[in-house]
Design an enzyme around this catalytic site. Sequence first.
Site, PDB file in Angstrom:
ATOM      1  N   ASP A  13       0.810  -1.218   0.000  1.00  0.00           N
ATOM      2  CA  ASP A  13       0.000   0.000   0.000  1.00  0.00           C
ATOM      3  C   ASP A  13       0.845   1.270   0.000  1.00  0.00           C
ATOM      4  OD1 ASP A  13      -2.236  -1.655   0.176  1.00  0.00           O
ATOM      5  OD2 ASP A  13      -2.120  -1.688   2.355  1.00  0.00           O
ATOM      6  N   LYS A  16       2.002   2.224  -5.120  1.00  0.00           N
ATOM      7  CA  LYS A  16       2.776   1.755  -6.285  1.00  0.00           C
ATOM      8  C   LYS A  16       2.064   2.016  -7.607  1.00  0.00           C
ATOM      9  CE  LYS A  16       2.728  -2.386  -4.361  1.00  0.00           C
ATOM     10  NZ  LYS A  16       2.403  -2.169  -2.947  1.00  0.00           N
ATOM     11  N   GLY A  40      -4.167  -4.539  -4.033  1.00  0.00           N
ATOM     12  CA  GLY A  40      -5.199  -3.577  -4.396  1.00  0.00           C
ATOM     13  C   GLY A  40      -4.524  -2.303  -4.830  1.00  0.00           C
ATOM     14  N   HIS A  41      -4.465  -2.060  -6.130  1.00  0.00           N
ATOM     15  CA  HIS A  41      -3.730  -0.900  -6.628  1.00  0.00           C
ATOM     16  C   HIS A  41      -4.690   0.155  -7.171  1.00  0.00           C
ATOM     17  CE1 HIS A  41      -0.020  -3.704  -7.156  1.00  0.00           C
ATOM     18  NE2 HIS A  41      -0.326  -3.461  -5.920  1.00  0.00           N
ATOM     19  N   GLN A 223       2.234  -6.112  -3.074  1.00  0.00           N
ATOM     20  CA  GLN A 223       2.627  -6.161  -1.654  1.00  0.00           C
ATOM     21  C   GLN A 223       3.893  -5.323  -1.423  1.00  0.00           C
ATOM     22  OE1 GLN A 223       1.808  -9.628  -3.070  1.00  0.00           O
ATOM     23  NE2 GLN A 223      -0.166  -8.733  -2.683  1.00  0.00           N
TER      24      GLN A 223
HETATM   25  P1  IMO Z   1      -0.703  -4.206  -2.224  1.00  0.00           P
HETATM   26  O1  IMO Z   1      -0.188  -4.779  -3.493  1.00  0.00           O
HETATM   27  C1  IMO Z   1      -0.797  -4.525   2.099  1.00  0.00           C
HETATM   28  C2  IMO Z   1      -0.844  -8.539   3.836  1.00  0.00           C
HETATM   29  C3  IMO Z   1      -2.101  -8.985   4.548  1.00  0.00           C
HETATM   30  C4  IMO Z   1      -1.516  -9.887   5.612  1.00  0.00           C
HETATM   31  C5  IMO Z   1      -0.352 -10.561   4.875  1.00  0.00           C
HETATM   32  C6  IMO Z   1      -0.689 -11.942   4.333  1.00  0.00           C
HETATM   33  O2  IMO Z   1      -2.021  -3.550  -2.308  1.00  0.00           O
HETATM   34  O3  IMO Z   1       0.317  -3.334  -1.591  1.00  0.00           O
HETATM   35  P2  IMO Z   1      -2.109 -12.757   2.243  1.00  0.00           P
HETATM   36  O4  IMO Z   1      -3.566 -12.567   1.904  1.00  0.00           O
HETATM   37  O5  IMO Z   1      -1.182 -12.201   1.212  1.00  0.00           O
HETATM   38  O6  IMO Z   1      -1.777 -14.171   2.611  1.00  0.00           O
HETATM   39  O7  IMO Z   1      -1.895 -11.917   3.599  1.00  0.00           O
HETATM   40  O8  IMO Z   1      -0.017  -9.696   3.799  1.00  0.00           O
HETATM   41  N1  IMO Z   1      -1.043  -8.075   2.452  1.00  0.00           N
HETATM   42  C7  IMO Z   1      -0.986  -6.796   2.073  1.00  0.00           C
HETATM   43  N2  IMO Z   1      -0.832  -5.673   2.797  1.00  0.00           N
HETATM   44  N3  IMO Z   1      -0.898  -4.435   0.765  1.00  0.00           N
HETATM   45  C8  IMO Z   1      -1.020  -5.548   0.021  1.00  0.00           C
HETATM   46  O9  IMO Z   1      -0.966  -5.512  -1.315  1.00  0.00           O
HETATM   47  C9  IMO Z   1      -1.111  -6.797   0.660  1.00  0.00           C
HETATM   48  N4  IMO Z   1      -1.271  -8.074   0.260  1.00  0.00           N
HETATM   49  C10 IMO Z   1      -1.194  -8.850   1.351  1.00  0.00           C
HETATM   50  O10 IMO Z   1      -2.806  -7.901   5.103  1.00  0.00           O
HETATM   51  O11 IMO Z   1      -0.967  -9.117   6.650  1.00  0.00           O
HETATM   52 MG    MG Z   2      -3.326  -2.771  -0.969  1.00  0.00          MG
END
Ligand code: IMO
Ligand code: MG
Length: 425
Positions: A13, A16, A40-41, A223
């Site tokens: 988050d 990106k 979630g972008h 992530q």
């Molecule tokens: P973007 O791409 C923030 C976190 C989840 C959890 C951990 C594991 O939008 O930056 P998972 O469902 O992947 O097995 O969860 O990773 N998490 C994220 N946190 N942004 C994301 O994606 C995330 N994708 C997974 O909240 O702590």
């Molecule tokens: Mg996100």
Amino acid sequence: MAGIVVFGAQWGDEGKGRFVDYLASKADMVVRYQGGNNAGHTVVADGVTYKLRLIPSGILSKGKPCVIANGVVVDLGALKTEIEYLEQRGVSVDNLYISDRAHLIMPYHRALDELNEKKLGDFKIGTTGNGIGPCYMDKTGRVGLRMCDLMDEETFPVKLKKCVEDKNETITKVYGGEPLRYEDILEECRAHARYFKPFVCDTVSLLHEYHEAGKTLLFEGAQGMLLDIDFGTYPYVTSSHPNTGGVGSGAGVGPQVITEVIGVVKAYTTRVGEGPFVTELFDATGDEIRKKGNEFGTVTGRPRRCGWLDLVIVDFAAKTSGITGFALSRMDTLGGFHKVFVCTGYDIDGKIVNTYPASLETLAKAKPAYKEFDGWTSDLSHIRRYEDLPEAARKYVEFIEQHTGVPVKMIGVGAGREECIFRGL
Ligand code: IMO
Ligand code: MG
């Protein structure tokens, strides 16, 4: 001939999407190399807000080939919904390619994700509930199903049956859950196979064709570094490699293809889900950052935990991923505070530590050592030249550069595509 990687240098988050969107306009192809619809972008393009999860943000640059590479785990239903969402907004997906090697997130993965989190109770990871972990577990356990399996009408039912039987045993006997119906899943998969057939191909060859023709490839990470399965705050991580290391195995290219690595850093820090967060603020300032930055998950709507910028983790990301430049987001959101703070080290048992500890027990003892900065105004969205930023904001940026030895090449001053300052990109 260039290969640019853009990925998050914190806990996801970082904002990106908007930088990828900008860089995509300069690239010839955009490639997602890991993760799934846990991402979630949000991208604001020409005043329209788009929320993307699996499809590379480059899809918003008309006609640009976008690749979902082998390292991504694909939830077919979620991907179809995303394609329809884009089509309804007039965005074409004609140039979307999905790797025949990409693993499939199946309904039993989602079920197991939920059941496992429930079982963990107080020890839960706080996953997004999309079946990401269970799917990657099957991949490394060598029992996963891939896109190429789905495309084979004859053998797919046999493979699927075995998987559903095995998983139902776990779901019912280990977790006491409800078994899933093989026939229902098969029917759904058959419809997906017809729908996705035109998209599926050997993306490795496609990437190399482009590379050999001297084109620029952009690798889009989801992530963030601290959610990396190896270097993140294990076990509070995701199950893939968001870092640069994930590009080689997740897309099928050698390291010499990568010429630039952009680490996206939010001007402060956020995290969703459980796990250590040394600079987390539990006071009114944390609430204010959350409110000003609308720090609620794109995917789950969960309030994000907020805190000051932590250069210990950013420096760790820079080192372990070979970051050549930062894209600093949300300088406008951090504006408006009288004073802002940056963590430069951790006080652990009275000793200042600058490297990121592996042990959660050690991290639990860490207290942030802060450097204080004067604040600046949040009204920055009109600024396009670095020199025009308030002096206090420049001092903040330059401190990040000095401390990490990495130049800040892009600075986000608002949510819009053009609300950005470029320095040497
Ligand atoms: P973007 O791409 C923030 C976190 C989840 C959890 C951990 C594991 O939008 O930056 P998972 O469902 O992947 O097995 O969860 O990773 N998490 C994220 N946190 N942004 C994301 O994606 C995330 N994708 C997974 O909240 O702590
Ligand atoms: Mg996100």
